[in-house]
Design an enzyme around this catalytic site. Structure first.
Site, short mmCIF file in Angstrom:
data_model
loop_
_atom_site.label_atom_id
_atom_site.label_comp_id
_atom_site.label_asym_id
_atom_site.label_seq_id
_atom_site.Cartn_x
_atom_site.Cartn_y
_atom_site.Cartn_z
NE ARG A 549 42.07 47.86 44.73
CZ ARG A 549 43.18 47.53 44.09
NH1 ARG A 549 44.13 48.44 43.96
NH2 ARG A 549 43.35 46.34 43.58
CB SER A 610 35.68 38.51 46.62
OG SER A 610 36.40 39.31 45.71
CG ASP A 632 38.55 37.40 45.62
OD1 ASP A 632 38.68 37.81 46.79
OD2 ASP A 632 38.14 36.26 45.35
C1 G6P Z 1 43.15 42.07 46.69
C2 G6P Z 1 42.20 41.81 45.54
C3 G6P Z 1 40.79 41.62 45.98
C4 G6P Z 1 40.77 40.52 47.03
C5 G6P Z 1 41.69 40.87 48.15
C6 G6P Z 1 41.74 39.77 49.14
O1 G6P Z 1 42.93 43.29 47.23
O2 G6P Z 1 42.24 42.93 44.67
O3 G6P Z 1 39.96 41.28 44.93
O4 G6P Z 1 39.46 40.32 47.46
O5 G6P Z 1 42.99 41.05 47.68
O6 G6P Z 1 42.57 40.13 50.15
P1 G6P Z 1 42.08 40.88 51.45
O7 G6P Z 1 43.21 40.69 52.40
O8 G6P Z 1 41.89 42.28 51.11
O9 G6P Z 1 40.87 40.19 51.93
C1 BGC Z 2 34.51 33.97 49.37
C2 BGC Z 2 35.19 33.78 48.04
C3 BGC Z 2 36.36 34.71 47.92
C4 BGC Z 2 37.27 34.52 49.10
C5 BGC Z 2 38.47 35.42 49.07
C6 BGC Z 2 35.52 33.84 50.46
O1 BGC Z 2 34.92 34.13 51.69
O2 BGC Z 2 33.52 33.00 49.52
O3 BGC Z 2 34.28 34.04 46.99
O4 BGC Z 2 37.04 34.39 46.75
O5 BGC Z 2 36.58 34.76 50.30
O6 BGC Z 2 38.11 36.75 49.11
#
Ligand code: G6P
Ligand code: BGC
Length: 892
Positions: A549, A610, A632
């Site tokens: 995003r 992330s 994140d």
């Molecule tokens: C939200 C946050 C992101 C994060 C994500 C993890 O969308 O804004 O920064 O990486 O959650 O969750 P997801 O299920 O999308 O992996």
């Molecule tokens: C990454 C992290 C991240 C997490 C959640 C992991 O695979 O190593 O940096 O915070 O996923 O997205």
């Protein structure tokens, strides 16, 4: 003086025989006859009223309504699944109560998918009258003796035998092998049995007999045995209908409609026990004086009124009462009677069957009547046939009205306008009365026109069906054992979770000290959470979760406004070169700026990236007017911290998983300074990469890890996060299929396809509001042909895998909050955790399981979980805003 019954009948020792001189046929005999036969005529309206009233009573009983007490019992039988066709083995069946004053023992060999069918071997034992009305123990000892006498003929040796007990009386069942007798019916009235568990009584009697080791696996009502005995090709039958000495039916009801069961998934077989149906409004008009007389003389006056109009035990008695009535008015047999005609049970069901059978000529009827000590005139035989036909026709019509009520219930239960269903029929009334089934079929078509019903005669009175239930019970028990064995490693004990918590604490300490640890404990250079004085417009990028995003974040007095856009990251870019990825990101930023009218403006940018990053400073991880790079977890902590200053932990449980928290700077060896705080990105996904989680890892985890793009890495993440849970479930399902527990042991191509079982399916399948049929729909969409049992087992697998994930995550959070509490030397700590991630947000039970585990393992921490609404993009902007605020303060 002779005793006179309610019908003014001479009975018992009333002087049978003929009046002094033969009675001329009274002139009104045709009216007398018509008046008798008319009593047995039931109109369509009356049948519909019986159908409606029985349906009403069935639904009252299903809903658990006790007052007024419904007149049918609707007893759950714990038979939840129809035969697979894979059932095999030798089973012993003991039938008591289905066929009147005799019991039957059967040896049934089920051949599974081998197709050809072995004829059951059976033997019938007549139960002495004194045993039918004597002490209960005597009856069960008699049954146990018959059992061993029967088994003496078989090469049993000392092999353990599995027995199915067909006990055809109304019983409260609390399990497939636990059943309490409510009341005797059909000529039985043994003492000391009502209110007792009949399985235990039989087990004790077999024990006392001591000849064979027999495990009573299931107790079944004969209607259920009949339904389950349905020929595999013809079924599955989902209704069982018995008309033998007594009558009853069962059918497969949605478990969620059965109040006493508290089960909202699957189907369960309900024994209707319609013999006790008695709604004066509906039955009153069709009850004849003969019915009242029969009931009055019966062993259980006032009970089983409906059965007494249909059951084979009573048809003969009804005909007898009518014939005696007409004889004593000179209409029949010249006014002559006989001991058989005047005594209860004088006319047997088989007599009625023969006399009623159109193919049996008048001569045969004549002979039967003569054998009953009567001297029938030619006109008598025809009249007697009419009486038999009237009694049996009514019985078939009433039975049809009851069956139509069950069909209407099935339509409602399955919310189906039309219903196609197979009904298994069993019992000697069907076998002996050829017209019974045809009248039943015609009447059902009238009363349930939208039901396409096929009637499947059960071949051997349900014995095979009882063996089926026993085989299914044995199969389910075996499958349950295999399922429990398979899922046991996922069921973590409090001790195991506390060990994970302790190991994580050690790994955190080693990581902070910069020693070897699977937890990198990366300083993020975020030293403070927002204090609300931040202001300005910021660009933010959020990369690493499900979506990428770009956001414009305006931090103003009134709060934070966000406008954002999701951009896809094509697989080739995500797996391509870094250059390609960042070029794609810049393209998206430019596109966003144009759309937001920001082109040419240079706004401070916060970048949620992330992935594990070793940061040397807030912005020293890449180019652009980037002010901050945050993980994140940090973005999420900051975003929630803006609303709740106690938020000092960030948790992500999405595609991946990770956590960060505000650590005391003095504890961070790699960053200078002893005062203040530093947010640490734990990168806990890698916890256990040093093997410290080996004791918890299952073969399924190993399979998922080996097949991943980073084997041996992110072991903790691979037990918890969305990218992997579906795969763990898929591997468990494959294993259970190979054991024959699932999908009839047939692995499907689809199930062998990687990532075919999405983690979102777990959230869907485990949602409380989803009926099992929806679970089935999800799985069928995956090309998995499954039964309700399979769907229930898939649900249990999903629950075990997600529960372990949530508990491990909870153990991690407990380690973090306990660290903060101890850091600050507090007795009690109140802290909030900002959380984001699809799995945490979408799974129906994940968040509550995490919270429960934290409470269990960190009771001195009051932890509030705050679900981040705006994602970590806002957090990244806030980190940027804090950085800009701190930068301005140093430049002032
Ligand atoms: C939200 C946050 C992101 C994060 C994500 C993890 O969308 O804004 O920064 O990486 O959650 O969750 P997801 O299920 O999308 O992996
Ligand atoms: C990454 C992290 C991240 C997490 C959640 C992991 O695979 O190593 O940096 O915070 O996923 O997205």
């Amino acid at each position: 003086m002779d005793s006179v019954g309610p019908l003014g009948l001479q009975q018992g020792d009333g002087a049978p025989g003929c009046p002094q001189e033969a009675l001329p046929c009274p002139s009104n005999s045709p009216e007398l006859v018509q008046e008798c036969l008319r009593q047995f005529k039931v109109t369509g309206a009356q049948l519909r009223q019986i159908q409606a009233s029985l349906l009403g009573s069935m639904e009252q009983a299903l809903s658990g309504q006790a007052n007024p007490a419904p007149t049918v019992r609707m007893l759950p039988t714990y038979v939840g699944s129809v035969p697979h066709g894979t059932e095999q083995g030798d089973f012993v069946v003991l039938e008591l109560g289905a066929i009147g004053a005799s019991l039957r023992v059967l040896w049934v060999t089920l051949m599974g998918t081998k197709g050809h069918r072995m004829e059951p071997q059976s033997r019938e034992f007549v139960i002495p009258q004194e045993v039918m009305v004597g002490p209960g123990q005597q009856l069960f000892d008699f049954a146990a003796r018959c059992l061993s006498e029967f088994l003496d003929a078989f090469p049993v040796g000392n092999q353990g035998l599995q027995l199915g007990f067909s006990f055809s009386f109304p019983c409260h069942q609390t399990g497939l092998d636990k059943s309490t007798l409510i009341s005797w019916t059909k000529g039985f009235r043994c003492s000391g049995v009502e209110g007792q568990d009949v399985v235990q009584l039989l087990r004790d009697a077999i024990q006392r007999q001591g000849a064979y080791s027999i495990d009573v696996v299931a107790v079944v009502n004969d209607a259920v045995g009949t339904m389950m005995g349905c020929e595999p090709g013809a079924g599955p039958c989902e209704v069982g209908l018995v008309v033998d000495t007594g009558t009853n039916a069962c059918y497969m009801e949605e478990a969620r409609h059965v109040a006493v069961l508290d089960e909202d998934r699957g189907r369960v077989c309900i024994s209707v026990e319609w013999g006790s149906f008695s709604d004066d409004g509906a039955l009153g008009p069709v009850l004849t004086t003969f019915d009242h007389a029969l009931d009055h003389e019966s062993l259980n006056p006032g009970a089983q009124r409906f059965e007494k109009m249909i059951g084979g035990l009573y048809l003969g008695e009804l005909v007898r009462l009518v014939l005696a009535h007409l004889a004593q008015r000179g209409v029949l047999f010249g006014g002559c009677t006989s001991p058989a005609l005047l005594s209860r049970g004088g006319i047997l069901p088989e007599h009625v069957a023969e006399m009623e059978d159109p193919s049996a000529g008048a001569a045969r009827v004549h002979t039967i009547l003569q054998d009953l000590g009567l001297r029938p005139r030619a006109s008598d035989t025809e009249l007697v046939r009419h009486v038999c036909a009237a009694v049996c026709t009514r019985a078939a019509q009433l039975c049809a009205a009851a069956l139509a009520a069950v069909l209407s219930r099935l339509q409602r239960s399955r919310e189906q306008e039309t219903l196609q269903i197979a009904v298994a029929t069993g019992g000697r009334v069907f076998e002996r009365h050829p017209r019974f089934l045809s009248i039943l079929q015609e009447t059902v078509m009238l009363l349930a026109p939208r039901c396409d019903v096929s009637f499947i005669p059960s071949v051997d009175g349900g014995g095979r069906g009882v063996a089926m239930v026993t085989a299914v019970a044995a199969r389910l028990a075996a499958h349950r054992r295999l399922l429990e064995e398979t899922l046991a490693p996922f069921r973590l004990t409090r001790e195991q979770l506390a060990a994970v918590q302790a190991q994580m604490r050690e790994a955190m300490a080693r990581g902070l000290r910069g020693e070897a640890s699977s937890l990198r404990m990366l300083p993020t250079y975020v030293r403070a959470t927002p204090d609300g004085s931040e202001r300005g417009d910021f660009l933010a990028l959020d990369l690493g979760g499900t979506n990428f995003r770009v956001l414009l974040v305006r931090v103003a007095t009134g709060g934070v406004q966000i406008s954002s856009q999701i951009y896809s990251i094509p697989e080739c870019v995500a797996q391509g070169s870094g250059q390609q990825l960042f070029d794609h990101i810049v393209d998206c930023i430019v596109d966003f700026q144009q759309k937001q009218g920001l082109s040419g403006q240079s706004l401070p940018l916060g970048f949620t990236f992330s992935f594990p990053c070793r940061q040397l400073g807030l912005d020293q991880a890449t180019e652009l007017n980037v002010v901050a790079i945050v993980n994140d977890t940090v973005g999420t902590m900051m975003s929630c911290g803006y609303e709740d200053p106690r938020c000092e932990v960030g948790l992500i449980v999405g595609t991946g998983t990770n956590a960060c928290y505000m650590e005391e700077l003095r504890n961070v060896a790699s960053v200078a300074g002893d005062s203040g705080h530093m947010c640490i990105n734990m990168e806990w996904g890698a916890f256990g990469d040093d093997g410290s989680l080996g004791m918890l890892s299952t073969n399924f985890d190993a399979s998922v890890d080996q097949a991943s793009i980073n084997p041996g890495k992110q072991r903790f993440e691979k037990m918890i996060s969305g990218m992997y849970l579906g795969e763990i479930v898929r591997h468990v399902l494959l294993h259970l299929t190979s054991l024959g527990v699932l999908f009839r042991g047939q692995p499907t191509q689809r199930l062998q396809t990687r990532d075919i079982f999405k983690t979102k399916f777990l959230s869907e399948i485990e949602s409380d509001s989803l009926a099992l049929r929806q679970v089935r729909a999800i799985l069928e969409a995956l090309g998995l042909p499954l039964t309700s049992d399979d769907a229930l087992m898939v649900l249990e697998v999903c629950q075990a895998v997600s529960q372990r994930a949530a508990q491990l995550c909870g153990a991690g959070v407990a380690a973090v909050v306990e660290k903060i509490r101890e850091n600050r030397g507090l007795e009690e700590l109140t802290v909030s955790v900002g959380v984001d991630g699809t799995l945490y947000k979408m799974h129906p039970h994940f968040s509550s399981l995490v919270a429960a585990t934290v409470q269990e393992l960190a009771p001195r921490c009051a932890v509030t979980f705050l679900q981040s609404e705006d994602g970590s993009g806002k957090g990244a902007a806030l980190v940027t805003a804090v950085a800009c605020r701190l930068a301005q303060m140093t430049h002032v």
